[in-house]
Design an enzyme around this catalytic site. Structure first.
Site, short mmCIF file in Angstrom:
data_model
loop_
_atom_site.label_atom_id
_atom_site.label_comp_id
_atom_site.label_asym_id
_atom_site.label_seq_id
_atom_site.Cartn_x
_atom_site.Cartn_y
_atom_site.Cartn_z
N GLU A 187 -9.90 11.06 0.64
CA GLU A 187 -8.79 10.10 0.66
C GLU A 187 -8.51 9.71 -0.77
O GLU A 187 -9.41 9.23 -1.47
CB GLU A 187 -9.21 8.83 1.41
CG GLU A 187 -9.07 8.90 2.91
CD GLU A 187 -9.53 7.62 3.57
OE1 GLU A 187 -9.84 7.67 4.76
OE2 GLU A 187 -9.59 6.56 2.90
N ASP A 245 -7.00 -4.86 0.93
CA ASP A 245 -8.17 -4.42 0.19
C ASP A 245 -8.92 -5.57 -0.46
O ASP A 245 -8.34 -6.54 -0.89
CB ASP A 245 -7.77 -3.39 -0.87
CG ASP A 245 -7.45 -2.05 -0.26
OD1 ASP A 245 -8.37 -1.45 0.33
OD2 ASP A 245 -6.29 -1.62 -0.32
#
Lengths: 405, 279
Positions: free
Chosen positions: B50, B61
């Site tokens: 990824e 995040d």
């Protein structure tokens, strides 16, 4: 290009939260079920007369509504044009229009059984309103505030703490409103069960822009009745400052279909639109996606969000509510901007002429009234939303003026 | 059509083991080092990569990935450069699937159609776009599927059985199960609950299910791999990048090996898992 105008400007958003191409629900999957729950709970509350009655009771007896529509006689004389009325939202409990929305959301949170309230705040007015109503209803309150704003809006930090809220300074990014909103979203993702996110403006994922607009529309509804009582006709123009745009949307929305009423939103031009240091997302940005909605944003060519700059912490945000973006795209509202210096001059002028110290945010609206009013005939009725009071700003204004008020 | 992702998970199934999915942010700490890390990952044991497309406002995040995005942006990383990085990697590796992960705005500004053409041409296999739920499928998901890219969706503990079909409807490649409600890099997931959740998702789909958020150690990876088709590790790897930097935040000779060393250990953990019937 001719712009196709809709039959009514007041029917949005569609069921997916879109105002034209703007709005929507651009959130992480973790939040999606919560947003759908909120949408459902709000729809039920809106249809429930008991909810409306409960709101009305607190609006009258706790907030102190209706707020006056005041004829600013000396400002009108000074400018020599339009007859200027101030919608006195700064007289509400907690000192700004923010409380109208917070009351609605907190009553909704209670209906949903949520006990933990989180909020983001820029100037601190939304944070203070949230802390106030959480105190009133015995709810836990956590307010995210950029570390820079904590510094420049100290009086509001103390107020929130006095009211029992926890103020969490946010150290990421430019440490202002955008970063506070990121951090509040991260909190919400982490504490999904008991938490209600009380957003302070007409932005974020659907249903927030619609819901906050509905709660703030009381400003425009009252204005309509009051101006009809005072002048026996509708105003010719409306002026309000725009950060996310909740005070402006509250004033504008009930007048959107009265097409003769000119509508002016005033963004913060900071050091000037050409300087790159401003917060005028409509005048100086372009459509993009942030914080759950598509709207005008300040960004670079790679789609990276840029920091906004404004003397006013409440306008220091690189986006704007999606319904404003849409009103701009269909040409129903005109978006202007005022620089820091223009806002400071307006701040002083209104204080001296009317004995009203406006919030720096509201001073941006006054700054454009100073420009617009002299160009209008004397029978032109101009209503300005005086969205907040300036007590919180006197220290930073003093600093900008070199200690000389 | 089958993609590199489909082929890779078919191969893993044949080996009856779970895969290791590793995350790195493109351009962290700089373009050159980041490419060196990317090139070293398959050899170190990464089965799927990824590649994070840095964004100024990564709302889902935690601090580790926020900081890595900031490092990448500071050295001038852009979406265009990220695509070029994939193209360079692809010239030397035609098998390891690459999934671009990030937020919608940079793609929207690049232009969805142009992005899909360029991504496919560069050798990208799939996309994870955090802020595009099924409700916004017309934006990118449907065009991406049409362009032959996998669109990988996140399922979370808040995605209940009623909602799962909607989440899975246009998902392809694999399903990324976010093991906790929270931001990336938060507290470790409860492996018992994770196994149950994976089984729940598998009742709704034949796609492989990978599990991420909060996986940091080889031991942890092993435990998760017992019940899932893949284990995603992100924050621990970008933390390894950070810890290897000098005082000015620049890469050192230890940067690449700090990441590959951890990846090797995680891969050993994943490969050592005794698999329960995850099929």
């Amino acid at each position: 290009m001719t712009i196709q105008q809709p039959n009514s400007f007041r029917t949005g958003p569609d069921e997916r939260g879109h105002f034209g191409i703007f709005g929507g629900r651009f959130v992480a999957e973790t939040l999606m079920p919560l947003i759908l729950d909120l949408e459902k709970a709000y729809a039920e509350a809106k249809a429930d007369p008991a909810f409306r009655a409960e709101m009305d009771g607190y609006l009258s007896h706790y907030v102190g509504r209706p707020s006056p529509l005041y004829f600013a006689e000396r400002l009108t004389e000074h400018l020599g044009g339009a007859k200027i009325y101030l919608k006195r939202e700064e007289l509400n409990h907690t000192g700004s229009h923010k409380v109208n929305n917070v009351l609605g959301q907190i009553l909704l949170a209670r209906r949903m059984g949520k006990k933990r309230i989180i909020a983001e705040t820029g100037a601190g007015m939304h944070g203070v309103a949230t802390a106030t109503l959480c105190a009133r209803f015995g709810l836990e309150c956590i307010v995210y505030m950029g570390a820079v704003d904590v510094e420049r809006q100290k009086p509001n930090v103390f107020r929130m703490q006095m009211l029992g809220a926890e103020v969490r300074p946010v150290q990421s990014g430019a440490k202002t409103l955008k970063d506070a909103m990121n951090e509040a979203l991260r909190d919400w993702v982490t504490h999904v069960g008991a938490t209600f996110y009380c957003i302070g403006t007409v932005a974020g994922p659907h249903p927030y822009p619609m819901m906050v607009r509905d709660f703030q529309s009381i400003i425009g509804h009252e204005t309509r009745e009051q101006i009809l009582a005072a002048e026996a006709r509708l105003p010719d123009s409306l002026v309000a400052c725009i950060g996310g745009g909740s005070n402006a949307m509250g004033l504008f929305h009930p007048f959107l279909d009265d097409r003769a009423v000119e509508i002016y939103g005033v963004e913060a031009a900071g050091h000037g639109l050409g300087s790159g240091l401003h917060a005028a997302s409509i005048s100086g940005g372009r459509p993009g996606v942030l914080h759950g909605n598509r709207t005008y944003l300040l960004m670079d060519d790679d789609g990276q969000i840029q920091e906004a700059h404004s003397i006013s912490a409440g306008l220091d945000y690189p986006g704007v509510g999606p319904e404003h973006a849409w009103l701009h795209s269909v040409g129903r509202a005109t978006f202007l901007s005022a620089t820091d210096d223009e806002a400071l001059a307006a701040f002083r002028l209104l204080s001296r002429l009317e004995g009203i110290i406006p919030a720096l945010e509201s001073a941006h609206a006054i700054a454009k009234v100073i420009e617009l009013a002299p160009m209008k005939p004397k029978d032109h009725l101009m209503v300005v939303n005086l969205s907040g009071r300036g007590d919180k700003d006197i220290f930073s204004v003093a600093e900008h003026l070199g200690g000389k008020l | 059509m089958t993609t590199r992702i489909d082929r890779r998970f078919a191969a893993l199934r044949a080996e009856s083991r779970a895969g290791l999915v590793t995350f790195l942010t493109a351009g962290d700490p700089d373009a050159e080092t980041s490419l060196a890390i990317l090139r070293a990952l398959p050899q170190a044991g990464a089965d799927v990569v990824e590649l994070g497309m840095p964004f100024t406002d990564p709302m889902a995040d935690g601090p580790a990935i926020q900081a890595s995005s900031q490092r990448a942006l500071k050295t001038g990383q852009t979406l265009r450069k990220t695509l070029a990085m994939v193209r360079t990697f692809r010239a030397g590796d035609d098998a390891t699937p690459i999934v671009l992960m990030g937020y919608y705005n940079p793609i929207y500004i690049y232009g969805v159609d142009r992005f899909l053409v360029d991504a496919r041409e560069a050798g990208v296999d799939g996309l994870i776009v955090v802020d595009l739920p099924p409700e916004e499928d017309e934006e990118l998901c449907l065009p991406a599927l049409k362009a032959g890219l996998n669109f990988i969706r996140l399922a979370t503990p808040t995605t209940d059985d009623r909602r799962l079909p909607a989440v899975l409807a246009n998902t392809s490649g694999f399903v990324y199960y976010v093991s906790i409600t929270g931001i990336t890099g938060s507290a470790a997931p409860d492996t018992g609950k994770v196994t149950g959740a994976v089984a729940r998702i598998k009742r709704h789909t034949a796609l492989p299910v990978c599990v991420g958020f909060g996986v940091r150690t080889a031991e942890h990876a092993r435990a998760i791999a017992e019940g899932a088709d893949g284990v995603v590790v992100g924050s621990a790897l970008v933390d390894a990048v950070r810890a290897s930097l000098d005082d000015e935040g620049r890469a050192t000779r230890a940067t690449v090996t700090a990441v590959t060393g951890l990846v090797s250990a995680l891969a050993a953990g994943v490969r050592g898992a005794r698999r329960v019937a995850a099929e």
